[in-house]
Design an enzyme around this catalytic site. Sequence first.
Site, PDB file in Angstrom:
ATOM      1  N   GLY A 163       0.602  -2.984  -2.555  1.00 29.25           N
ATOM      2  CA  GLY A 163       1.807  -2.784  -1.746  1.00 29.25           C
ATOM      3  C   GLY A 163       1.370  -2.129  -0.444  1.00 29.25           C
TER       4      GLY A 163
ATOM      5  NE  ARG B 239       7.686  -8.014  -3.189  1.00 31.82           N
ATOM      6  CZ  ARG B 239       6.880  -7.625  -2.196  1.00 31.82           C
ATOM      7  NH1 ARG B 239       5.983  -8.467  -1.690  1.00 31.82           N
ATOM      8  NH2 ARG B 239       6.946  -6.420  -1.698  1.00 31.82           N
TER       9      ARG B 239
ATOM     10  CE  LYS C 279      -2.939  -4.552  11.702  1.00 32.25           C
ATOM     11  NZ  LYS C 279      -2.223  -4.661  10.420  1.00 32.25           N
TER      12      LYS C 279
ATOM     13  CB  ALA D 215     -14.618 -11.345  11.717  1.00 34.04           C
TER      14      ALA D 215
ATOM     15  CG  ASP E 130      -1.918  -2.368   4.007  1.00 34.52           C
ATOM     16  OD1 ASP E 130      -1.132  -2.732   4.897  1.00 34.52           O
ATOM     17  OD2 ASP E 130      -2.044  -2.967   2.922  1.00 34.52           O
TER      18      ASP E 130
HETATM   19  O1  KDG Z   1      -1.365  -5.532   2.941  1.00 38.39           O
HETATM   20  C1  KDG Z   1      -1.658  -5.759   1.572  1.00 38.39           C
HETATM   21  C2  KDG Z   1      -0.399  -6.182   0.929  1.00 38.39           C
HETATM   22  O2  KDG Z   1      -0.056  -7.448   1.405  1.00 38.39           O
HETATM   23  C3  KDG Z   1      -0.478  -6.275  -0.547  1.00 38.39           C
HETATM   24  O3  KDG Z   1      -0.809  -5.032  -1.112  1.00 38.39           O
HETATM   25  C4  KDG Z   1       0.780  -6.794  -1.163  1.00 38.39           C
HETATM   26  O4  KDG Z   1       2.430  -5.438  -0.100  1.00 38.39           O
HETATM   27  C5  KDG Z   1       2.041  -6.522  -0.418  1.00 38.39           C
HETATM   28  C6  KDG Z   1       2.868  -7.668  -0.065  1.00 38.39           C
HETATM   29  O5  KDG Z   1       4.072  -7.491  -0.018  1.00 38.39           O
HETATM   30  O6  KDG Z   1       2.331  -8.732   0.207  1.00 38.39           O
END
Ligand code: KDG
Length: 317
Positions: free
Chosen positions: A37, A109, A226, A229, A259
Amino acid sequence: MPMTLDVLTLGEPLVALMAVEGGSLADAGTFRRHVAGAETNLAIGLARLGVRAGIVARVGDDGLGTAILRRLRAEGVDVDGVTVEAGAATGLLVRERRAFGPSEVLYRRTGSAGSRLSPADLEGSGGLRGARWLHVTGITPALSASALAAVEAAIDAAKAADATVSFDVNLRRRLWSEAEAAPVLQRLARRADVVLGDPDELALASGTDDAVAGLLAAGVRTVVTKLGADGVRARTTDGEDLQVAAPPVRAVDPVGAGDAFCAGFIAARLDGQGVETALRWGVGCGAAVVSVDGDIDGLPTRPELERLLQAGADTIR
Ligand code: KDG
């Protein structure tokens, strides 16, 4: 007495089941469980860097919710704002592992505890709790109308408290269409002090031809692009235009880099560092995460980050 926070975030903690074998999900028979998440990853990343981070969230009263809470507590994230909802399911994602082409993610979800986040969760846990920084992403507003309202209420509270707001666009096309997302992302981005995203995400969140210039003109103080690479580039309303290369790394699992970057960037800014150093901390955290499996396992502590960012011997004995 609740702890005063440096950073507050809010969003849906998930359990990620990651295929151990490479290839199609149809062929994967073994999965490893990870806590994930975007905002959860960020909060853990900050806590490891010594920042007092808290998360406002909902999990179900199932084993997955328990696993998430245990992990957050063990990492030192403040969970006073986490509600365990009886009878609701904790959000789940399943991810295949591919060496060729993008890895597919399945979400389970819809209707989850996390998607029922609302402004009452923020109020009930004491609002901003003294935090000087609020971090939100474009994932939470995609979950439900009440989750979007919670994000907006958190931004209102941050503005009232003169706290910095960062917004990681994090477009998730499996949660909503670009047409649905664009007006919401644009509204949220314009209210943020720092906006982060890849070029496509920034274009959507800006809605102008020159995405970065458009966001800066709308009042965003720092826009971070972002570049995968190739690293990251930041432009600010002070006229700074800085690019930092990504450290060379053998990427094992690319998810979670963004993140981790945000955690490093925010920790550096709260430490009083300039934007360029913040970019360096960010790319260092991102590289550390992609070099191991899972979204959080590679997140560095502050001494680890300092060591990783030093060029030199490949082994310390
Ligand atoms: O940034 C990583 C997230 O994409 C992963 O942990 C899952 O939060 C998430 C999502 O909603 O895709």
